[in-house]
Write a protein that holds these residues in place. Structure first.
Motif, mmCIF file in Angstrom:
data_model
loop_
_atom_site.group_PDB
_atom_site.id
_atom_site.type_symbol
_atom_site.label_atom_id
_atom_site.label_comp_id
_atom_site.label_asym_id
_atom_site.label_seq_id
_atom_site.Cartn_x
_atom_site.Cartn_y
_atom_site.Cartn_z
ATOM 1 N N ASP A 1 0.598 -1.265 0.123
ATOM 2 C CA ASP A 1 -0.187 -0.109 -0.264
ATOM 3 C C ASP A 1 0.739 1.396 0.060
ATOM 4 N N LYS A 2 1.976 1.295 0.376
ATOM 5 C CA LYS A 2 2.945 1.973 1.008
ATOM 6 C C LYS A 2 3.223 2.519 -0.818
ATOM 7 N N CYS A 3 3.901 1.448 -1.279
ATOM 8 C CA CYS A 3 4.426 1.823 -2.286
ATOM 9 C C CYS A 3 3.436 1.551 -3.897
ATOM 10 N N GLY A 4 2.107 1.743 -3.468
ATOM 11 C CA GLY A 4 1.333 2.043 -5.042
ATOM 12 C C GLY A 4 1.150 0.637 -5.225
ATOM 13 N N ALA A 5 1.498 -1.139 -4.666
ATOM 14 C CA ALA A 5 1.816 -1.873 -5.104
ATOM 15 C C ALA A 5 0.592 -2.896 -5.362
ATOM 16 N N LEU A 6 0.334 -3.840 -6.211
ATOM 17 C CA LEU A 6 -0.786 -4.674 -6.060
ATOM 18 C C LEU A 6 0.028 -6.383 -5.539
ATOM 19 N N LEU A 7 -1.010 -7.164 -4.741
ATOM 20 C CA LEU A 7 0.415 -8.113 -4.070
ATOM 21 C C LEU A 7 -0.445 -9.086 -4.102
ATOM 22 N N MET A 8 0.606 -10.090 -4.229
ATOM 23 C CA MET A 8 0.787 -11.547 -5.400
ATOM 24 C C MET A 8 1.035 -12.162 -4.065
ATOM 25 N N CYS A 9 0.579 -13.348 -4.093
ATOM 26 C CA CYS A 9 1.182 -14.493 -3.295
ATOM 27 C C CYS A 9 1.188 -15.803 -4.090
ATOM 28 N N ASP A 10 2.547 -16.962 -4.287
ATOM 29 C CA ASP A 10 2.404 -18.062 -4.748
ATOM 30 C C ASP A 10 3.120 -19.259 -3.623
ATOM 31 N N MET A 11 1.368 -19.278 -3.897
ATOM 32 C CA MET A 11 1.574 -20.176 -2.281
ATOM 33 C C MET A 11 1.423 -21.934 -2.760
ATOM 34 N N ALA A 12 2.225 -21.855 -3.931
ATOM 35 C CA ALA A 12 2.311 -23.173 -4.494
ATOM 36 C C ALA A 12 2.973 -24.174 -3.294
ATOM 37 N N HIS A 13 3.712 -23.936 -2.329
ATOM 38 C CA HIS A 13 4.780 -25.268 -1.617
ATOM 39 C C HIS A 13 3.456 -24.927 -0.429
ATOM 40 N N ILE A 14 2.961 -24.614 -0.302
ATOM 41 C CA ILE A 14 2.363 -24.190 1.107
ATOM 42 C C ILE A 14 0.720 -24.613 1.216
ATOM 43 N N LEU B 1 -5.544 -10.552 2.536
ATOM 44 C CA LEU B 1 -4.775 -9.301 2.504
ATOM 45 C C LEU B 1 -4.726 -9.390 1.282
ATOM 46 N N CYS B 2 -4.355 -10.432 0.099
ATOM 47 C CA CYS B 2 -3.243 -10.250 -1.077
ATOM 48 C C CYS B 2 -4.575 -9.805 -2.404
ATOM 49 N N ASP B 3 -4.287 -9.521 -3.306
ATOM 50 C CA ASP B 3 -4.803 -9.107 -4.841
ATOM 51 C C ASP B 3 -5.093 -10.370 -5.373
ATOM 52 N N PHE B 4 -4.036 -10.894 -5.294
ATOM 53 C CA PHE B 4 -4.075 -12.596 -6.123
ATOM 54 C C PHE B 4 -3.392 -13.352 -5.636
ATOM 55 N N VAL B 5 -3.504 -14.490 -5.434
ATOM 56 C CA VAL B 5 -3.025 -15.645 -5.376
ATOM 57 C C VAL B 5 -2.877 -16.662 -5.901
ATOM 58 N N THR B 6 -1.705 -17.557 -6.788
ATOM 59 C CA THR B 6 -1.552 -18.673 -7.284
ATOM 60 C C THR B 6 -0.694 -20.068 -6.963
ATOM 61 N N SER B 7 -0.868 -20.945 -7.395
ATOM 62 C CA SER B 7 -0.637 -21.967 -6.588
ATOM 63 C C SER B 7 -0.379 -22.995 -7.370
#
Length: 474
Positions: free
Chosen positions: A216-229, A244-250
C-alpha cells in the motif's frame, strides 16, 4: 455394432479391439520403464519438498477418458462442441477450489486451467502488468522461485525478468529470515507495480500484514505464490494469504497432494475500503485473468488433470487430510530438531512448515555432493542455495521436505531414522571428497561404487519397503 460400454460396464466382445490393449502389450519397453519408476519410488525415501504421492483416485481420473476432449474457452463459452460434461467438471473444480480455501464466490474467482504453477504466474503477470512494469519477488538464492523475476549479472534467467523489470528482495544473510525493513526501504525507492511473496525454499511463515502495508505504501498490487504451502493453507497450518493479497497462485501437486497443475485466484465483486464499506467500484480482474490464460498463454486445458484436481480438492477437505497436514509439519520439525542435535546448521535454525533448508558449508561439503550420495543410496532430495551462495548450480545446502513420505505413513520416530540416514550420507560424502578431491567428475563415479554408500542403500530400501505406496499398480 455393440457399444464398448453398456450401463457403465465394459463389453468383453471388444477386448481385442486395438484401442483397448494394455500398455504392457502395446509398448513393453515403456511399460518396463514405468514399472521401474514405480519401483524406484517404492524403494526410496522421497524428500524433495515439491513432490508428493497422489492417491489412486486421483491417478484414475488422470488416466481417464477426460484426456480425449478439447475444450478451449470457459464453461458455457467453448470453441468446440460436446463440452456439456466438461463444463460441469470445470465448474465443480472451481467451486471446490474456493470452498477448500474458505473463499466466498462473490469475493473471489479462480481459473483452474493453467498447466503448471509457472504458467499460472506468467498468465497472471500478463493479465495485470504491461511489458517493462516493475516487480519485486524473493531472490532465488534467498529461497524464491525462478518465475518471480530471477536474473544474474550476466543474463536474464526467467522469462519474467525478460519481459518485466525485476528487483528481487532478499533474506537477512545472518538470520535467514526475510528482512521486511529492507524490503520496505527498497520498495519505496523502486516502486514496483506488483509485489510478489511466496517461495520454493523458505522454512518460515509469511507476514502478510506487513507485506500488505508495504504494498500500500509503494502503490503495488500484492500477489502470493502459495505453491509449496497450499495444502497447509487449506488446513490452517500456514497463514492464509487470501485476506490481504490481491491475487494468489498455486500449484496443486505439492503439499495439496493433487495432480500437476496451476491455479489463479483473483478478487472479484465490490471493492471495499479499509473499514469494509463498498466504494462503489468493482474489481475488473476476472476477464483479464481468464483471457491471459487462454488464449494469452496456453491452448486447450488438460481436462483429465482438472478432473483429477476435483478429487484432490475433495480429499483435502476431509478430517484425514487435516491430520496429514499436521503430521507433515510435525515431521519437518522432528527432522529439523534431530539435525540440529547432531550439530548441523539449518537456515533460520528450524522450520514452521513442510521443509528444512540445510546449510552444509560449515562441514566442508557442498549440496551437489551430498545430493549425489543420497541419490545413489535411494534418498531423493535436491541441492539448494542458502543465504550467501552465489551459484545455484553449486550451492552450499540442500532442501528437504516431508510431504511425500508423510503420505506413505511416516511419523516422528521414522523421521528420526531418516535424520540418521542423512547424517551418514554427509559423513560418506566428506570421506569420498577427501579421497578423490572436490571435482564432481571424480566424486560421482566414486560415490556409485563406494561400499559405505551401497550399504546405506540396502538399509534405505529395506526401510522404505515397510511403508505402503499410494497410487495403484502403475
Amino acid at each position: 455394432m455393440a457399444e464398448c460400454y453398456v450401463n457403465g460396464h465394459y463389453n468383453e466382445d471388444f477386448a481385442g479391439f486395438a484401442g483397448n490393449r494394455a500398455v504392457s502389450e502395446v509398448d513393453p519397453e515403456l511399460h518396463n520403464l514405468v514399472v521401474r519408476e514405480k519401483e524406484r519410488q517404492y524403494e526410496g525415501i522421497e524428500l524433495i519438498a515439491s513432490e508428493n504421492f497422489t492417491s489412486r483416485a486421483v491417478m484414475e481420473v488422470l488416466g481417464s477418458s477426460l484426456t480425449n476432449k478439447y475444450s478451449e474457452g470457459l464453461p458455457g463459452a467453448r470453441y468446440y462442441g460436446g463440452n456439456e460434461v466438461i463444463d460441469e467438471i470445470e465448474s465443480l473444480v472451481q467451486r471446490r477450489a474456493l470452498e477448500c480455501f474458505g473463499l466466498d464466490a462473490s469475493q473471489w474467482g479462480v481459473n483452474v486451467q493453467p498447466y503448471s504453477g509457472s504458467t499460472a504466474n506468467f498468465a497472471l503477470y500478463t493479465a495485470v502488468l504491461n511489458p517493462h512494469d516493475r516487480i519485486m519477488g524473493l531472490d532465488l538464492p534467498s529461497g524464491g522461485h525462478l518465475t518471480h523475476g530471477f536474473y544474474t549479472a550476466k543474463r536474464k534467467i526467467s522469462a519474467t525478468s525478460v519481459y518485466f523489470e525485476s528487483l528481487p528482495y532478499k533474506v537477512d544473510m545472518n538470520t535467514g529470515y526475510i528482512d521486511y525493513d529492507k524490503l520496505e526501504e527498497t520498495a519505496l525507492v523502486f516502486r514496483p507495480k506488483l509485489l510478489i511473496c511466496g517461495a520454493s525454499a523458505y522454512p518460515r511463515d509469511w507476514d502478510f500484514k506487513r507485506l500488505r502495508a508495504i504494498a500500500d505504501k509503494c502503490g503495488a498490487l500484492l500477489m502470493c505464490d502459495m505453491a509449496h504451502i497450499s495444502g497447509l493453507v487449506a488446513t490452517g497450518f500456514a497463514s492464509s494469504p487470501f485476506e490481504l493479497c490481491d491475487f494468489v497462485t498455486s500449484t496443486t501437486h505439492k503439499s495439496l497432494r493433487g495432480p500437476r497443475q496451476g491455479l489463479i485466484f483473483y478478487r472479484r465483486g465490490p471493492i471495499l475500503d479499509k473499514d469494509g464499506n463498498p466504494t462503489g467500484k468493482e474489481y475488473a480482474w476476472e476477464t483479464k485473468v481468464n483471457m491471459a490464460v487462454f488464449p494469452g498463454c496456453q491452448g486447450g486445458p488438460h481436462n483429465n488433470t482438472i478432473g483429477a484436481l476435483a478429487v484432490a480438492l475433495k480429499e483435502a477437505m476431509t478430517p484425514e487430510f487435516k491430520e496429514y497436514s499436521k503430521q507433515v509439519c510435525t515431521n519437518a520439525r522432528t527432522l529439523a530438531e534431530q539435525l540440529v542435535a547432531m550439530g548441523y546448521s539449518l537456515v533460520t535454525g528450524g522450520t514452521e512448515n513442510h521443509l528444512v533448508l540445510w546449510d552444509l558449508r560449515p562441514h566442508g561439503v557442498g549440496g551437489s555432493k551430498v545430493e549425489k550420495v543420497c541419490d545413489v543410496a535411494h534418498i531423493t532430495l535436491n541441492k539448494n542455495a542458502v543465504p550467501g551462495d552465489t551459484s545455484a548450480l553449486n550451492p552450499g545446502g540442500i532442501r528437504i521436505g516431508t510431504p511425500a513420505m508423510t503420505s506413505r505413513g511416516l511419523v516422528e520416530k521414522d523421521f528420526e531414522k531418516v535424520a540418521k540416514f542423512l547424517d551418514r550420507a554427509v559423513q560418506l560424502a566428506q570421506a569420498i571428497q577427501k579421497e578423490v578431491g572436490g571435482k564432481m567428475k571424480d566424486f560421482g563415479p566414486a560415490a556409485e561404487k563406494d561400499a559405505g554408500v551401497i550399504a546405506l542403500r540396502e538399509e534405505v530400501v529395506a526401510f522404505s519397503k515397510a511403508f505402503p505406496m499410494p497410487g495403484g499398480l502403475l
